[in-house]
Enzyme design. Structure first.
Site, PDB file in Angstrom:
ATOM      1  N   ARG A 112     -14.160   8.767  -2.182  1.00  0.00           N
ATOM      2  CA  ARG A 112     -14.021   8.367  -0.933  1.00  0.00           C
ATOM      3  C   ARG A 112     -14.671  10.436   0.479  1.00  0.00           C
ATOM      4  NH1 ARG A 112     -10.001   4.174   0.861  1.00  0.00           N
ATOM      5  NH2 ARG A 112     -10.526   3.025  -0.753  1.00  0.00           N
ATOM      6  N   GLY A 118       0.503  -1.287   0.074  1.00  0.00           N
ATOM      7  CA  GLY A 118       0.030  -0.083  -0.042  1.00  0.00           C
ATOM      8  C   GLY A 118       1.149   1.212   0.042  1.00  0.00           C
ATOM      9  N   GLY A 119       1.735   0.990  -0.707  1.00  0.00           N
ATOM     10  CA  GLY A 119       3.336   2.380  -0.411  1.00  0.00           C
ATOM     11  C   GLY A 119       4.202   2.948   0.174  1.00  0.00           C
ATOM     12  N   ARG A 133      -9.021  -9.629   1.394  1.00  0.00           N
ATOM     13  CA  ARG A 133     -10.547  -8.753   2.067  1.00  0.00           C
ATOM     14  C   ARG A 133     -11.467  -8.052   0.575  1.00  0.00           C
ATOM     15  NH1 ARG A 133      -6.122  -4.895   2.068  1.00  0.00           N
ATOM     16  NH2 ARG A 133      -7.380  -2.585   0.686  1.00  0.00           N
ATOM     17  N   ASN A 180      -4.900  -8.151  -2.528  1.00  0.00           N
ATOM     18  CA  ASN A 180      -5.817  -7.726  -0.950  1.00  0.00           C
ATOM     19  C   ASN A 180      -6.305  -8.961  -0.799  1.00  0.00           C
ATOM     20  OD1 ASN A 180      -4.785  -5.265  -0.244  1.00  0.00           O
ATOM     21  ND2 ASN A 180      -5.648  -4.366  -2.713  1.00  0.00           N
TER      22      ASN A 180
END
Ligand code: MV4
Length: 461
Positions: free
Chosen positions: A338, A164-165, A292, A290
């Site tokens: 978001r 995630g970076g 999930r 990922n």
């Protein structure tokens, strides 16, 4: 099927899971910190158990407290949502040892994909395209330098325990490889307790495209197409959409087919997302996986008509896939913004009480949120206030619908990034669909972007 599930999460995703469970006739148990006693997930669940004080470490990450709550309430399964314990192999293992189903992939899958080096090796063995890079963990600065030279510059150093970076370093010339390796490895050891590093060729202006995977416990795997997630700032996604303007039907089929084949080979189960970098030539490369349900899952639901959370629960209970790949049809366009409680210019979190609140609605609009009037955005947790999702026949109509919905959204008492979304959606690069992972950076550096942002802030009541 499960009779009762415990939701080890909070906020909008806890509500999303409670809603899916209720429709399936499954009873629900909410867990909450003392700060969340009045939260909607607590009110909407059939039962609720307080698991600790506000800090996540003592509540939503408190494994003994969560398992005790599951035992006391006799839950058959635990849904971890996203974040918190959702990709924690140790937690999934303890659940299974306690005869409580973990709603997600098997612990060995969480472990495999949790380490970015083992994920890369597994991806390669399973036939996924990789960028040229190290085969395993880099053993020395000298090895890093030699490999970087043979690949060519720029390269990127990544931490095995990152993702995630986090824990990445771009290296543009030979003279600094060894030093960059030493620093990055020490930083990773400090941050993650694991200094293992790997290296890849660096792609300059990639798009972040991810493929949604759905797999049952019986070896059947399908894909639900892509999500475009290139609108990010500091590795925080802000806008996601499906389909991507950069993905043709032919590319979708190719990316989907290699992804499905790879998941069959590793015997993956439950929901998963394979993240790819798509370069300017249209070539795609495995980045990470990922394990999930993802924040942005609704855009896939809107264009495929498949309820991912309901399917995830049914798959975890052992039900076979009822949808064949040929049944999956993509229709229309969906976008998610978001909406965060944060300053629209600096992106600094802005917790506080919502004193006035009105939610957009109407045709093609979906709001996944746990907020309400008088709700307080808490400083302990992430600043996601709502996921504003639209669906329309085509992308242009979806953008217009999102602008309309953003204009209806009233949030008083705190700052939100709604003005940022209005400026982003009006930007020529976004409207044309020709954008990459540098989009936000360019928007905030441009005259037109900052002018639009200023105006959107002024026009927000
Ligand atoms: C890269 C890359 C370019 N080349 N790897 C960032 C998140 C993590 N999953 C991997 N990331 C990147 N890996 C190679 N070989 C560029 C990024 C990257 C990025 C990727 C997706 C979305 C936004 C990004 C922003 C900066 C860097």
């Amino acid at each position: 099927m499960f009779k009762k599930i415990l939701i080890a999460n909070r906020g909008e995703i806890a509500l999303r899971i409670i809603r899916a469970a209720r429709e399936l006739g499954i009873r629900t148990v909410a867990v909450h910190s003392t700060a969340d006693a009045n939260a909607l997930h607590v009110r909407f669940a059939d039962e609720a158990v307080c698991i600790g004080p506000p800090p996540s470490k003592e509540s939503y990450l408190n494994i003994p407290a969560i398992l005790s709550a599951a035992e006391i309430t006799r839950a058959d399964a635990i849904h971890p949502g996203y974040g918190f314990l959702s990709e924690n192999a140790g937690f999934a293992e303890v659940c299974e040892n306690c005869k409580i189903r973990f709603i997600g992939p098997r612990p060995d899958m969480l472990r495999l994909m949790g380490n970015k080096v083992s994920a890369r090796v597994a991806a390669k063995e399973a036939g996924l395209p990789l960028l040229p890079g190290s085969e395993g963990v880099l053993k020395s600065p000298a090895e890093a330098r030699a490999l970087a030279e043979s690949i060519g510059f720029p390269v990127i150093l990544k931490a095995a325990a990152g993702g995630g970076g986090r824990g990445m370093k771009i290296v543009r010339e030979k003279s600094v490889v060894a030093a960059a390796f030493a620093t990055a490895s020490a930083e990773a050891a400090n941050a993650f307790g694991n200094g293992d590093m790997y290296l890849e060729r660096y792609v300059e202006k990639p798009r972040h495209i991810e493929i949604q995977i759905v797999a049952d416990e019986h070896g059947h795997v399908i894909h639900l197409g892509e999500r475009e997630c290139s609108v990010q700032r500091r590795h925080q996604k802000l806008i996601e959409e499906s389909p991507s303007s950069a993905v043709s039907a032919a590319l979708r089929r190719r990316m989907g087919e290699v992804s499905v084949r790879a998941m069959e080979r590793i015997r993956y189960n439950n929901l998963g997302t394979i993240e790819y970098l798509l370069d300017e030539r249209g070539d795609f490369y495995f980045m990470e996986m990922n394990t999930r349900v993802q924040v942005e899952h609704p855009v896939t639901e809107m264009v495929t008509g498949i309820d991912l959370v309901s399917m995830q629960i049914r798959l975890a209970a052992g039900e076979p896939l009822t949808v064949a790949q040929s049944d999956v049809l993509w229709r229309g366009a969906s976008i998610e913004c978001r909406v965060n409680a944060e300053d629209p210019v600096t992106f600094a979190p802005w917790p506080g009480r919502i004193t006035g609140y009105s939610v957009p609605g109407g045709y093609g609009v979906r709001v996944d949120s746990a907020a309400y009037e008088n709700y307080s955005v808490l400083p302990y947790y992430d600043s996601l206030l709502a996921k504003l999702v639209v669906y329309a026949d085509d992308r242009q109509t979806a953008i217009a619908r999102m602008q309309r919905a953003l204009g209806e959204y009233v949030v008083e008492g705190i700052r939100t990034n709604i003005p940022f979304h209005r400026a982003a959606l009006a930007d020529e690069a976004f409207v044309s669909g020709a954008y990459d992972t540098r989009f936000v950076e360019r928007l905030l550096a441009s005259e037109s972007g900052t002018r639009r942002l200023r105006r959107a802030i002024e026009e927000t009541p």
